[in-house]
Design a protein around this motif. Structure first.
Motif, PDB file in Angstrom:
ATOM      1  N   ASP A 182       0.818  -1.214   0.000  1.00  9.14           N
ATOM      2  CA  ASP A 182       0.000   0.000   0.000  1.00  9.14           C
ATOM      3  C   ASP A 182       0.849   1.260   0.000  1.00  9.14           C
ATOM      4  O   ASP A 182       0.342   2.356   0.186  1.00  9.14           O
ATOM      5  CB  ASP A 182      -0.950   0.007   1.199  1.00  9.14           C
ATOM      6  N   LYS A 429      -6.436   0.283  -7.943  1.00 13.58           N
ATOM      7  CA  LYS A 429      -5.999   1.098  -6.815  1.00 13.58           C
ATOM      8  C   LYS A 429      -4.483   0.991  -6.747  1.00 13.58           C
ATOM      9  O   LYS A 429      -3.936  -0.013  -6.320  1.00 13.58           O
ATOM     10  CB  LYS A 429      -6.648   0.625  -5.513  1.00 13.58           C
ATOM     11  N   HIS A 433      -0.174   6.718  -3.584  1.00 14.22           N
ATOM     12  CA  HIS A 433      -1.389   7.444  -3.226  1.00 14.22           C
ATOM     13  C   HIS A 433      -1.044   8.883  -2.853  1.00 14.22           C
ATOM     14  O   HIS A 433       0.088   9.193  -2.481  1.00 14.22           O
ATOM     15  CB  HIS A 433      -2.093   6.748  -2.063  1.00 14.22           C
ATOM     16  N   GLY A 459      -4.835   2.913   0.717  1.00 16.82           N
ATOM     17  CA  GLY A 459      -4.921   2.121  -0.503  1.00 16.82           C
ATOM     18  C   GLY A 459      -6.225   1.379  -0.660  1.00 16.82           C
ATOM     19  O   GLY A 459      -6.571   0.947  -1.760  1.00 16.82           O
ATOM     20  N   ALA A 464      -8.075   6.328  -2.787  1.00 16.94           N
ATOM     21  CA  ALA A 464      -6.868   5.620  -3.225  1.00 16.94           C
ATOM     22  C   ALA A 464      -6.505   5.996  -4.652  1.00 16.94           C
ATOM     23  O   ALA A 464      -7.368   6.348  -5.459  1.00 16.94           O
ATOM     24  CB  ALA A 464      -7.073   4.111  -3.109  1.00 16.94           C
ATOM     25  N   GLY A 465      -5.217   5.900  -4.949  1.00 18.65           N
ATOM     26  CA  GLY A 465      -4.749   6.140  -6.310  1.00 18.65           C
ATOM     27  C   GLY A 465      -5.146   7.511  -6.832  1.00 18.65           C
ATOM     28  O   GLY A 465      -5.090   8.510  -6.133  1.00 18.65           O
ATOM     29  N   GLY A 468      -7.462  10.231  -5.137  1.00 16.51           N
ATOM     30  CA  GLY A 468      -6.983  11.154  -4.121  1.00 16.51           C
ATOM     31  C   GLY A 468      -6.542  12.492  -4.670  1.00 16.51           C
ATOM     32  O   GLY A 468      -6.244  13.409  -3.904  1.00 16.51           O
TER      33      GLY A 468
END
Length: 573
Positions: A182, A429, A433, A459, A464-465, A468
């Motif tokens: 993550d 995802k 982040h 994550g 997430a990813g 964000g």
């Protein structure tokens, strides 16, 4: 001790023999009459004072205040971080010797009278306890005198909830590497089996070189220093109920947030199913005089789920371009990692000529570096529309031994405008982040330099990813803010507007980064999307461009007069 309506002979004799000059009466006239007070004056006592209330609980609260504020110098050492809950007489009398000696290392411990529930007077007293004493945090200890018939479980549970002191330390156990993938190293990383050769246990110190055994991360809820604490924590780590072989323990230097983690290197291997445990009931950790026990925690060593996903292969070839092309581009992908060996060989790739092609089919040669995620197949003549490149099954293998299926791709005619022929997607995802850093100097009353805390999108959350991107973190201060009131930090999350607002409603100018972290992570909506804590492992993330909430020129002037920070907003990615 005295009778309610007259001074007992034994007490009178003690006062006279010891030339007592001041007597404090505990209770109203219904408990100790005015005649008793008059008798004290007759004995030659210079001053007689009375502490009273409308109940036994109220009297005990008044007495506690007197002990801590009014006559602490006369009494000697009065504990400021411990109280005792008693049912009243005779429990309070029986406990007096303990409360005055062994319970708190010789410090006097003030008793608070309770019943089957926590009285309002006592609840208010506990709520008024400070969060800090000078530079140290107050971690209030509450002890019940007697069994549950004297102090009920409900009363005992309500007392620490009512107190306004700092929460007890907690600890969680995780791996010292990002096993959860993550983008962060924390207690959410499962501990994996270790097959390396165990190290030796000859050099046990905070500065010893790490051995080849597995490394665990003990993640604490608050800061712990990196010297004395790491020596203590070695003694409480167990594997399957037996003291672990610890060859090294190291705390993290840097900001206060870094110091919440101690990495422990073991001199033994771990297998799936092993149970790692720590029990901090017998030791205390913390910073300076802020020493707290931290309870217990366990973690089970788990093997990662078996990877059953085949590697993927995509093939792109362009025919009929203005500049003739004779190559196919081949790309490989996998959910974990490809094997670090040569993936393709010439005998695993062949071409079938398209319409109008020659027979036999033209020759193909493959250029591929070992472990690379791409290769080039060069055909012995320019590509023609319909030429089909075939890659045999098993040509590509990942680190888990999974092999690719047979794959083919045809050369397409060059287009006037580019078109998407195939999309190779990674995890939806991503492992990187959105992240924000609140510098240490942004919080008034907190010294130091460098990064203070890091706020990272989770994550497994809705931020997430790429989701964000566009979030902003805004820190401000309420118009009714008072530095004289207990610390109160409000957190609100606006998913639609992609904004998190942190408002300092009240609190001293010495509010710590730990207080800010606790407020953020304590908000359910915030915790579902983000985590606040150590900036460790930020090197994994790509460089990001912060967008400031407003001009730094205004911010610098405002922060010098305020206890509240303003942080950069979400980065663009």
């Amino acid at each position: 001790m005295t009778a309610g309506d007259e001074l007992s002979d034994a007490t009178a004799e003690y006062i006279t023999a010891n030339d007592i000059e001041h007597v404090q009466i505990v209770g109203g006239t219904g408990a100790v009459s005015a005649d008793v007070a008059s008798a004290l004056t007759t004995l030659g006592v210079d001053t007689v004072a009375r502490v009273e209330g409308d109940s036994a609980a109220a009297v005990s609260v008044a007495l506690a205040g007197l002990a801590n504020d009014g006559c602490g110098d006369d009494l000697g050492l009065v504990s400021s971080d411990r109280v005792a809950l008693v049912r009243g007489n005779p429990d309070g009398v029986v406990a007096a010797a303990v409360l005055a000696s062994s319970l708190a290392g010789g410090y006097l411990v003030t008793p608070l009278v309770v019943g089957d529930t926590l009285p309002a007077w006592v609840r208010g007293c506990l709520a008024a306890t400070p969060r800090n004493i000078g530079a140290d945090r107050l971690n209030l200890g509450v002890v019940a005198v007697g069994g549950t018939a004297a102090v009920s479980e409900a009363t005992m549970e309500a007392a620490p909830d009512a107190a306004s002191s700092t929460d007890a330390l907690t600890v969680r156990i995780g791996a010292a590497t990002d096993t959860s993938r993550d983008g962060a190293i924390n207690a959410d990383d499962p501990v994996r089996p270790d097959t390396a050769t165990a190290g030796t246990a000859t050099a046990i110190s905070a500065t010893a070189s790490p051995a080849t055994g597995p490394v665990l991360s003990l993640c604490f809820s608050d800061a712990v220093t990196a010297t004395d604490n790491v020596d203590r924590v070695r003694d409480v780590v167990e594997v399957n109920g037996i003291a672990a072989v610890v060859v090294n323990a190291a705390g993290n230097a840097g900001s206060v947030c870094d110091q919440s983690r101690i990495d422990v290197t073991l001199g033994q291997t771990l297998s799936a199913g092993d149970v790692i445990s720590v029990d901090g009931s017998s030791i205390k950790l913390g910073t300076s005089a802020d020493q707290r026990s931290f309870g217990s925690a366990t973690a089970t060593v788990t093997a990662p789920a078996r990877d059953r996903v085949r590697p993927t292969i995509s093939i792109v070839g362009i025919a009929g371009a203005a500049t003739a092309r004779s190559t196919f581009e081949i790309a490989f992908g996998d959910n974990v990692a490809l094997a670090g060996t040569a993936l393709l060989a010439n005998d695993e790739v062949r071409i079938v000529g398209g319409p109008g092609g020659t027979s036999p089919a033209p020759a193909v040669s493959v250029a591929h570096e070992p472990g690379a995620s791409a290769a080039v197949a060069t055909v012995s003549r320019p590509l023609r529309p319909g030429d089909r490149l075939i890659v045999d099954p098993g040509a590509v293998e990942d680190g888990s031994g999974n092999q690719s299926a047979g794959t083919s791709g045809s050369a397409i005619r060059a287009q006037a405008s580019p078109r998407i022929n195939q999309v190779l997607m990674s995890d939806l995802k991503h492992t990187a982040h959105a992240t924000w850093t609140v510098p240490t100097g942004s919080v008034a009353g907190v010294g130091g330099t460098g990064a203070g805390i890091t706020i990272r999108a989770k994550g497994d959350g809705d931020a997430a990813g790429a989701a964000g991107n566009g979030w902003s973190m805004v820190f401000d201060r309420a118009s009714t803010y008072s530095a004289d009131k207990p610390l109160d930090i409000g957190v609100s999350v606006d998913p639609k507007g992609k904004r998190v607002t942190v408002r300092f409603n009240n609190g001293p100018a010495t509010a710590t980064l730990g207080d800010l972290i606790a407020a953020l992570n304590g908000d359910d909506k915030f915790a579902a999307l983000f985590s606040a804590g150590s900036p460790a492992a930020l090197w994994r993330l790509p460089t990001m461009r912060p967008v400031l909430c407003w001009a730094w020129s205004r911010l610098a002037t405002w922060l010098r007069a305020s206890a509240t920070p303003v942080a950069p907003s979400s980065p663009s990615r």
